[in-house]
Each structure stands twice: as structure tokens, then as C-alpha cells.
Write a protein that holds these residues in place. Structure first.
Motif, short mmCIF file in Angstrom:
data_model
loop_
_atom_site.label_atom_id
_atom_site.label_comp_id
_atom_site.label_asym_id
_atom_site.label_seq_id
_atom_site.Cartn_x
_atom_site.Cartn_y
_atom_site.Cartn_z
N THR A 50 5.40 -20.50 -4.38
CA THR A 50 5.89 -21.67 -5.38
C THR A 50 7.22 -21.68 -5.79
OG1 THR A 50 3.52 -21.61 -6.13
CG2 THR A 50 5.07 -22.81 -7.59
N ALA B 44 6.56 -28.93 -8.90
CA ALA B 44 6.15 -27.95 -8.02
C ALA B 44 4.51 -27.96 -7.81
CB ALA B 44 6.70 -26.77 -8.35
N LEU B 45 3.85 -27.85 -8.82
CA LEU B 45 2.52 -27.61 -9.03
C LEU B 45 1.88 -28.92 -8.46
CD1 LEU B 45 1.93 -25.56 -12.15
CD2 LEU B 45 1.70 -24.83 -9.65
N GLU C 248 2.08 -29.04 -4.82
CA GLU C 248 1.15 -28.23 -4.17
C GLU C 248 -0.19 -28.53 -4.21
OE1 GLU C 248 3.81 -24.12 -4.47
OE2 GLU C 248 2.18 -24.46 -5.62
N GLY D 61 0.65 -21.33 -2.16
CA GLY D 61 1.51 -21.73 -3.74
C GLY D 61 0.26 -21.78 -4.64
#
Lengths: 303, 273
Positions: free
Chosen positions: A112, A243-244, A247, A254
Motif C-alpha cells: 500500500t 489508496a485504500l 485496493e 495491500g
């Protein structure tokens, strides 16, 4: 104005700071307050876990207790270690272990973090450059103004699927997505900060003989930095979200991907633990940003 | 221009810097349009020549056009009509041969004091050693050698003015423009800064155009005082008293006469002040 005292070893500097905090009642109260709030939250969670006996499914409580998280949940994360360093992957028949879970957390966090880092650097660089061009050049403004106005209000999370389809692999899709989220914030922040540079500094530089480009690089760029600090902090926040988010929707590795799987199986304890890991990592990233920007604003008047 | 001043000119200089130049203002007009739509002339056909090495103060009530005139000479504003020239060369945009000390604080807060003083030299390509030496010399001349490495935030308002003056002089202008530079500093500091400016001026023999609304300040400093009103020059007088001019010098009959006439121009009649 005072002469800089010869630099002291780090440990004594730390001791000094600790002594200063201890001496300053205001800061001591602040610390006591902060610690108390965290303690109340931790204890409150534990009480809630003990009172609530509900389970999503057998063995998976709605409110997992701290001992449950520390033993069961953490060790369970070793599922996400792809194997190596003497610890076999669970998928290949390896045992769940504490060491494996530590490896897994480190490995998945790194996945991540590097996407986040590359995406942030790209977004910050491009957003800043475009904003500087737009505010410096009439032609750049004419060309870029409308497209940037259109991109800005775009619902970011809604276009993640497009990014992943366009950019094929999940990694490049995630990076470009983070870069877009960060870039938009930097574009807006830099543009606004440039507009707020006191004209007297620019005039003074011009009178002293600086050309337009020189004035821009030596006056406008340093002058916007203090205002940019808040932009940097906000952008780090949205980089984590992006980012989260990226993913969560479609990465193979990640922290966000662990969340996705946890959601499928309703593993509340895992979601909670990943949440805590993200909070810790994000806090560290904020602290690093603050530390790095400190020497760059040493000239600012103390408030 | 004295031979001593020529001899003392620093070797890094290029072009005829550091020597007073002649400013000629011909039929200068600047028209602004108020938000109501009506036009008015902030400068109404102004003609003026400032001789090389002359210290000229421009006084006048606020809105008389004195700051607009200064802005045009600096090159930060475009005149509507008329011509401006320094030693015959037309003025088009700002340039280092015309140094400006602003009314407000113009010291760059993100540069240390010495880097502020050396900024003009740096952007004009003076080598690092040379500009350090020059900046240090001018900082010493304004009495600030001890704060060379300080951040501007650590300095008082009067010290910041000194930094601005050192910065301007280090850049070796031919014409020094000052826009009510000491309006916001206290009386004692102002008196000291007057001395500093006069010392540097007599050392470098440059031309000075000093805008102020303070009649005493003009009488303390100027060779020549010009009064502006409604965009026009209404009075132009020479002040021949020796310098430095202390409080008692300003009480001399010649000075009192100047002062009375100047105050009348500014709208204060005899006996009211």
C-alpha cells in the motif's frame, strides 16, 4: 539572533525536550488529556466487547475484544503472507503464526505504502507544476483552465473502476488514481496560495532587477510554502483514502485488499485491526511530512 | 560627482551604476477610471527634472499624485501619456538602476538578512564572493553587521527598514526612490534613519526622489522640495541650509519661512499649526 549553540547529542536533546514538557504545565495538561482520551476509548471498546455478546457468525463477534484481536485476529492475518523468510504461506499448507502475521502486515503495508508514495509524488509534482504554469502564464491559463475546472468536482471514488479498466493492472490503476486525487488538491492549493502572495515581494524583486522567471522561482515558490503545508496534510489524507479505495475495489495485495476479503466473510475483527494499522501508518506519514517541512518554514514568524 | 566617489566605486560594477543620473519627466499624464465610470487625472501633465546627485523631496496631501508619480518612475505602473527618461534613456518597466525603498515592509521573510541584501546582486549575476562582501559592507554601513545571519522575523520594524535601505544601496542604483519609507517608524528611529540615508547619499552621490507627507522630514533631508496637489506641481523650492540639519536648524528663519509656505500648500493656514 542568538548564536547557535553547538549541536548537542540527540539523547540529551530528547531529555531536554522531555524536561521542557514536564516544566510547562500547559503542555503537560495537553499530554495528560490526550492519553486520557485514548485510554477511555480503549477501555470503552473493551467494555462494549464484554457487554455485547452478538456474533456475525460463530467465532466472529460484532465487537471483538482486545485479547481476541491480539491473539486470534492478528495471527489470522498470516493468511496474507505469500511465503518466504522461513515462514510458509498458509495457502501452501503453512501454519498460522505470530511471525507470519508480522511478515504479512509488513508486506501488505509496504504494498500500500509504495503505491501511495509513488502516487503522491506524481500527483504533487504534476498538480504543483500545472498550478504554477496556470498562475504564471496567460496561455497556460487559457488552455488548462476549463479542463481543470471540469476535473475538480468529479466524484473520485466513482471513477475507480474506469481507472482500473483503463490502466489494466491494479497497481498502475491505483497509482494513477492516487495521483489524480493528490494532484487535484495540490492544483487547487498552489493556485490559491500563489494568489495570496503579497504583491510587494514580487514588486521588490522586479525593482531589484529580477526577471519574471527568476521572480517566480525565488519569490513566489518560497512564499507559497507556508500556505501549502495545509494542502500537503490534506493531500496525504486523501492519498490514504484513495489508496485504500483503489485496493478495496480491485487490488491483489495491500491493506485495502485485506479489507475486501474481510468484508466478504464479515470479519469485523480484521476490518478493525486493519483500521488501526492504517491509523498508525497514516499518523506516521503525517509526522514525517511535518518533520520534513519544519526546516522549510523556519523563517516563519512564531504564532 | 566627486573624484573620491569615482575612486570608491566597487570594481564589480558594470555600466554607469552608483553615479547619480538625471530624471526627466515630460508631460506625464496618468488617468484612472473610478468605479462610477468617470475618469480623473492622478497626474495632470507633470514636467520635472531631477538633476544628477540632487536630493528631492515631494510633499503633498494624500491623493495628490505623488505616489502615482513615484510608481511611474519605478516602472511598476504605465503612464497614460507623456515620457519618462533616466539620463535620456526611456523608462520602460522596473530596473535596478532605479532603486525603491517601499513604504511597507518589503524584506523577504524567507531569506536571511544577508541574503536579502545580496538578492539584487545575485539576480544580476554578481559572483558569490563579491556579493557577500558587498552585502556585508552595506549591512555594516546601516549598523546591522551583527544580524547578518538572522531571519527577518527576529528584527524590529526600524531594523527591517535598514535592511531595505542596505538592499537598495547594495544594488548601486543611479536614482533612489523612496515612498514614504519612514511613515511607520517611531520618531527617534526616523531621525536615525535620516542620518543613515544622508550619509549613504553623500557617499554615493546618487539622485534621490523622496516622497513624504511630513514637512519636517522634507526640510531635514532635501536640496529641493516639490509640492504636488491634484496631480500637478504647485511649488518647487530649493533648500540651501547646511546638513546635517538638527532641530535648532529647522528653527532658522529661512526654514520657518519654507515651512509656513509648505504648510499653506498642504491646506494649513498661518496660526493653525
Amino acid at each position: 539572533m542568538a548564536e547557535v549553540v553547538a549541536s548537542t547529542p540527540k539523547t540529551s536533546a530528547r531529555k531536554e525536550r522531555r524536561a521542557r514538557v514536564a516544566a510547562d504545565p500547559e503542555r503537560r495538561l495537553y499530554r495528560i488529556g490526550a492519553v486520557t482520551v485514548v485510554a477511555v476509548l480503549v477501555i470503552g471498546w473493551q467494555v462494549a466487547a464484554m457487554v455485547s455478546s452478538g456474533e456475525v457468525k460463530p467465532g466472529h463477534p460484532f465487537v471483538p475484544s482486545w485479547p481476541f484481536i491480539a491473539q486470534h485476529t492478528l495471527v489470522g492475518l498470516s493468511d496474507y503472507w505469500p511465503g518466504g523468510l522461513g515462514v510458509e504461506a498458509v495457502a501452501d499448507g503453512g501454519e498460522r503464526s505470530f511471525l507470519g502475521s508480522v511478515y504479512a502486515v509488513a508486506y501488505q503495508s509496504f504494498q500500500t505504502l509504495w503505491r501511495l508514495g509513488v502516487g503522491f509524488a506524481l500527483g504533487a509534482g504534476i498538480g504543483t507544476t500545472v498550478a504554477l504554469l496556470v498562475s504564471a502564464s496567460t496561455w497556460a491559463r487559457r488552455i488548462l483552465s476549463l479542463p481543470t475546472q471540469i476535473i475538480r468536482p468529479f466524484p473520485l471514488l466513482a471513477i475507480i473502476p474506469i481507472f482500473q479498466l483503463w490502466f489494466g493492472t491494479a497497481t498502475i490503476g491505483a497509482i494513477t488514481f492516487i495521483a489524480l486525487a493528490v494532484g487535484i488538491m495540490f492544483f487547487t492549493g498552489v493556485l490559491n496560495a500563489v494568489g495570496n502572495v503579497p504583491p510587494i515581494y514580487v514588486q521588490n524583486a522586479r525593482v531589484l532587477g529580477a526577471g519574471r522567471v527568476r521572480t517566480y522561482l525565488t519569490i513566489v515558490v518560497p512564499a507559497i510554502f507556508p500556505e501549502l503545508q495545509s494542502t500537503i496534510m490534506l493531500a496525504i489524507g486523501s492519498a490514504w483514502t484513495a489508496a485504500l479505495g483503489a485496493e478495496f475495489i480491485g487490488a491483489q495485495t495491500g491493506l485495502g485488499q485485506i479489507l475486501t476479503v474481510a468484508k466478504y466473510f464479515s470479519y469485523i475483527d480484521r476490518m478493525f485491526l486493519i483500521g488501526i494499522i492504517v491509523v498508525v501508518l497514516a499518523s506516521v506519514s503525517f509526522a514525517i511530512a511535518q518533520r520534513l517541512s519544519k526546516p522549510m518554514v523556519a523563517w516563519m514568524p512564531d504564532r | 560627482m566627486t573624484t573620491a566617489a569615482v575612486r570608491d566605486r566597487p570594481s564589480w560594477e558594470f555600466g554607469p551604476q552608483g553615479i547619480g543620473a538625471t530624471l526627466t519627466v515630460t508631460d506625464l499624464v496618468k488617468t484612472y477610471r473610478r468605479s462610477g465610470g468617470e475618469a480623473f487625472n492622478a497626474l495632470d501633465h507633470v514636467n520635472l527634472t531631477i538633476e544628477a546627485g540632487q536630493f528631492v523631496c515631494i510633499v503633498g496631501p494624500s491623493g495628490c499624485g505623488k505616489s502615482t508619480l513615484l510608481q511611474m518612475v519605478t516602472g511598476l505602473g504605465q503612464p497614460t501619456a507623456g515620457e519618462l527618461a533616466l539620463d535620456g534613456k526611456p523608462i520602460d518597466g522596473p530596473g535596478p538602476e532605479r532603486g525603491l525603498v517601499f513604504q511597507k515592509d518589503s524584506v523577504f521573510p524567507w531569506m536571511r538578512v544577508i541574503d536579502n541584501v545580496a538578492y539584487g546582486l545575485k539576480v544580476r549575476g554578481v559572483a558569490a564572493d563579491a556579493r557577500k562582501e558587498i552585502a556585508e559592507r552595506y549591512l555594516a554601513e546601516v549598523g546591522l553587521a551583527h544580524v547578518a545571519k538572522a531571519w527577518p522575523k527576529e528584527l524590529s520594524g526600524g531594523m527591517l527598514k535598514r535592511v531595505a535601505i542596505a538592499t537598495t544601496f547594495a544594488n548601486a542604483p543611479q536614482l533612489l526612490l523612496m515612498d514614504e519609507p519612514f511613515a511607520s517608524v517611531d520618531y527617534v528611529t526616523r531621525r536615525k534613519l535620516h542620518r543613515t540615508v544622508l550619509d549613504l547619499w553623500s557617499e554615493h552621490q546618487l539622485s534621490v526622489m523622496f516622497v513624504t507627507h511630513d514637512v519636517d522630514e522634507a526640510l531635514t533631508l532635501a536640496d529641493r522640495i516639490i509640492v504636488m496637489k491634484a496631480g500637478q506641481i504647485v511649488d518647487d523650492r530649493l533648500v540651501t541650509a547646511d546638513r546635517p540639519r538638527g532641530v535648532e536648524d529647522l528653527a532658522a528663519p529661512e526654514m520657518v519661512e519654507h515651512k509656513e509656505i509648505l504648510l499653506q500648500h498642504l491646506g494649513i493656514g498661518d496660526g493653525e499649526h
